[in-house]
Design a protein around this motif. Sequence first.
Motif, PDB file in Angstrom:
ATOM      1  N   ALA A 156     -66.549 -55.070  -6.087  1.00 29.66           N
ATOM      2  CA  ALA A 156     -67.374 -54.430  -7.120  1.00 29.66           C
ATOM      3  C   ALA A 156     -67.563 -55.371  -8.305  1.00 29.66           C
ATOM      4  O   ALA A 156     -68.674 -55.511  -8.824  1.00 29.66           O
ATOM      5  N   ILE A 180     -71.066 -54.141 -10.018  1.00 29.95           N
ATOM      6  CA  ILE A 180     -71.281 -52.691  -9.924  1.00 29.95           C
ATOM      7  C   ILE A 180     -69.964 -51.977 -10.202  1.00 29.95           C
ATOM      8  O   ILE A 180     -68.905 -52.603 -10.205  1.00 29.95           O
ATOM      9  N   ASN A 213     -66.790 -46.747  -8.227  1.00 31.72           N
ATOM     10  CA  ASN A 213     -67.268 -45.612  -7.438  1.00 31.72           C
ATOM     11  C   ASN A 213     -68.508 -45.979  -6.629  1.00 31.72           C
ATOM     12  O   ASN A 213     -68.637 -45.599  -5.464  1.00 31.72           O
ATOM     13  N   HIS A 214     -69.401 -46.717  -7.251  1.00 34.02           N
ATOM     14  CA  HIS A 214     -70.613 -47.157  -6.552  1.00 34.02           C
ATOM     15  C   HIS A 214     -70.232 -48.051  -5.363  1.00 34.02           C
ATOM     16  O   HIS A 214     -70.828 -47.936  -4.282  1.00 34.02           O
ATOM     17  N   ALA A 215     -69.260 -48.917  -5.545  1.00 39.66           N
ATOM     18  CA  ALA A 215     -68.816 -49.808  -4.470  1.00 39.66           C
ATOM     19  C   ALA A 215     -68.234 -49.015  -3.303  1.00 39.66           C
ATOM     20  O   ALA A 215     -68.538 -49.301  -2.139  1.00 39.66           O
ATOM     21  N   ARG A 231     -68.952 -45.934  -2.503  1.00 38.45           N
ATOM     22  CA  ARG A 231     -70.070 -45.245  -1.838  1.00 38.45           C
ATOM     23  C   ARG A 231     -70.850 -46.218  -0.953  1.00 38.45           C
ATOM     24  O   ARG A 231     -71.263 -45.871   0.160  1.00 38.45           O
ATOM     25  N   ALA A 232     -71.044 -47.441  -1.435  1.00 37.62           N
ATOM     26  CA  ALA A 232     -71.755 -48.455  -0.657  1.00 37.62           C
ATOM     27  C   ALA A 232     -70.967 -48.828   0.597  1.00 37.62           C
ATOM     28  O   ALA A 232     -71.553 -49.074   1.652  1.00 37.62           O
ATOM     29  N   ASP A 234     -73.519 -50.224   3.323  1.00 42.03           N
ATOM     30  CA  ASP A 234     -74.210 -51.271   2.574  1.00 42.03           C
ATOM     31  C   ASP A 234     -73.298 -52.456   2.280  1.00 42.03           C
ATOM     32  O   ASP A 234     -73.772 -53.589   2.170  1.00 42.03           O
TER      33      ASP A 234
END
Length: 66
Positions: A16, A21, A24-26, A28-29, A34
């Motif tokens: 991340a 980023i 949390n976004h990492a 989810r990816a 992704d």
Amino acid sequence: MADNSKTRTCTVDEAAKQLGIGRNHAYRACQSGDIPTIRIGKRILVPQAALDRMLDGDVLNRGRAE
């Protein structure tokens, strides 16, 4: 003997930071595929080579219009 100065994997938190980023976004990816991952037990690792390819722009933007 192998040179261990650069590890071949990193944690999702480290990935991340490299990607700029949030944590949390990492995660989810990683869940969506992704960000490629390796799962060992409960531990989630990101292969550094795959992350480097992403940062070099070698991975297509899936589902995103140019």
